[in-house]
Design a protein around this motif. Structure first.
Motif, PDB file in Angstrom:
ATOM      1  N   LEU A  17      55.417  45.287  58.388  1.00 51.44           N
ATOM      2  CA  LEU A  17      54.385  44.433  57.893  1.00 51.44           C
ATOM      3  C   LEU A  17      53.521  45.269  56.732  1.00 51.44           C
ATOM      4  N   ASN A  18      53.386  46.466  56.639  1.00 53.28           N
ATOM      5  CA  ASN A  18      52.661  47.310  55.970  1.00 53.28           C
ATOM      6  C   ASN A  18      53.601  47.695  54.494  1.00 53.28           C
ATOM      7  N   GLY A  19      54.809  47.113  54.589  1.00 58.43           N
ATOM      8  CA  GLY A  19      55.752  47.246  53.641  1.00 58.43           C
ATOM      9  C   GLY A  19      56.522  48.962  53.652  1.00 58.43           C
ATOM     10  N   VAL A  22      61.342  51.765  55.712  1.00 54.52           N
ATOM     11  CA  VAL A  22      62.279  53.003  56.181  1.00 54.52           C
ATOM     12  C   VAL A  22      61.350  53.543  57.516  1.00 54.52           C
ATOM     13  N   LYS A  23      60.030  53.778  57.432  1.00 59.49           N
ATOM     14  CA  LYS A  23      59.155  54.361  58.481  1.00 59.49           C
ATOM     15  C   LYS A  23      59.424  53.353  59.633  1.00 59.49           C
ATOM     16  N   GLY A  24      59.097  51.937  59.229  1.00 58.07           N
ATOM     17  CA  GLY A  24      59.231  51.054  60.285  1.00 58.07           C
ATOM     18  C   GLY A  24      60.555  50.959  61.183  1.00 58.07           C
ATOM     19  N   PHE A  25      61.564  51.006  60.401  1.00 55.78           N
ATOM     20  CA  PHE A  25      62.887  50.927  60.989  1.00 55.78           C
ATOM     21  C   PHE A  25      63.378  52.179  61.900  1.00 55.78           C
ATOM     22  N   VAL A  26      62.881  53.609  61.201  1.00 55.21           N
ATOM     23  CA  VAL A  26      62.926  54.715  62.274  1.00 55.21           C
ATOM     24  C   VAL A  26      62.172  54.701  63.312  1.00 55.21           C
ATOM     25  N   ASP A  77      49.363  54.922  62.828  1.00 60.65           N
ATOM     26  CA  ASP A  77      50.355  54.861  61.605  1.00 60.65           C
ATOM     27  C   ASP A  77      49.977  53.274  60.839  1.00 60.65           C
ATOM     28  N   ALA A  78      50.427  52.528  61.573  1.00 64.50           N
ATOM     29  CA  ALA A  78      50.156  51.145  61.168  1.00 64.50           C
ATOM     30  C   ALA A  78      48.669  50.738  61.091  1.00 64.50           C
ATOM     31  N   TYR A  79      47.627  51.184  61.613  1.00 60.29           N
ATOM     32  CA  TYR A  79      46.375  50.942  61.412  1.00 60.29           C
ATOM     33  C   TYR A  79      45.861  51.851  60.304  1.00 60.29           C
ATOM     34  N   ARG A  80      46.264  52.961  59.900  1.00 69.31           N
ATOM     35  CA  ARG A  80      46.006  53.735  58.761  1.00 69.31           C
ATOM     36  C   ARG A  80      46.570  53.048  57.698  1.00 69.31           C
ATOM     37  N   ASP A  81      47.743  52.984  57.682  1.00 69.13           N
ATOM     38  CA  ASP A  81      48.294  52.305  56.645  1.00 69.13           C
ATOM     39  C   ASP A  81      47.678  50.909  55.960  1.00 69.13           C
ATOM     40  N   ALA A  82      47.177  50.139  57.013  1.00 66.09           N
ATOM     41  CA  ALA A  82      46.728  48.866  56.735  1.00 66.09           C
ATOM     42  C   ALA A  82      45.248  49.269  56.136  1.00 66.09           C
ATOM     43  N   GLY A  83      44.809  50.384  55.823  1.00 64.38           N
ATOM     44  CA  GLY A  83      43.332  50.647  55.219  1.00 64.38           C
ATOM     45  C   GLY A  83      42.570  50.680  56.295  1.00 64.38           C
ATOM     46  N   LYS A  84      42.671  50.890  57.433  1.00 66.57           N
ATOM     47  CA  LYS A  84      41.468  50.726  58.682  1.00 66.57           C
ATOM     48  C   LYS A  84      41.235  52.371  58.990  1.00 66.57           C
TER      49      LYS A  84
END
Length: 150
Positions: A17-19, A22-26, A77-84
């Motif tokens: 969701l953060n775009g 590659v990281k998501g699929f890994v 990582d999802a939290y950080r990449d979303a800017g939080k």
């Protein structure tokens, strides 16, 4: 928060969701690999049915030990990449949670709480509570220490 909740549902979804495809699929691949090798879905089903001894017997402990850190890292990582995750030490609740859940996993085949054996699913969940709490308290303490030095 949406990305964090999707990452809680399944590690890697928040990254997608953060775009960060590659990281998501890994992360999805690693989650599936560990889940299958540890026999974790079977362990979860047996645990929720109250058959803790069978769940313990079905668990591949060597593989399951990787799960808490992967799971908490994917959420962070999802939290950080979303800017939080921009505030100082915002990673600490996630890191301490990973440590405490891992310790809970280590003792989950033998530690009884009030005479109850919780097993590989529920005891690590209980250990999440002090992990998050200590992580937040440590974050606050370090932030206040830095403010007082400024």
């Amino acid at each position: 928060m949406e990305k964090l909740f999707w990452s809680i549902a399944f590690p890697g979804f928040g990254q997608i969701l953060n775009g960060k495809l590659v990281k998501g699929f890994v992360l999805i691949f690693l989650e599936l690999l560990i889940n299958v090798q540890a026999n974790f879905n079977k362990v979860i089903m047996l645990s929720f049915h109250g058959d803790i001894i069978s769940a313990i017997e079905q668990t591949n402990y060597q593989w399951l030990m990787f799960y808490p850190c992967l799971y908490m890292f994917a959420m962070w990582d999802a939290y950080r990449d979303a800017g939080k995750g921009k505030s100082p030490y915002s990673f600490l609740p996630f890191v301490f949670s990973a440590y405490f859940v891992t310790v809970g996993l280590i003792y989950s085949s033998s530690l009884k709480v009030f005479g109850v054996l919780f097993g590989y699913v529920f005891l690590p969940m209980l250990f999440l509570i002090p992990g998050i709490s200590i992580g937040f308290l440590r974050k606050i303490a370090l932030r206040n220490l830095n403010i007082s030095r400024a």
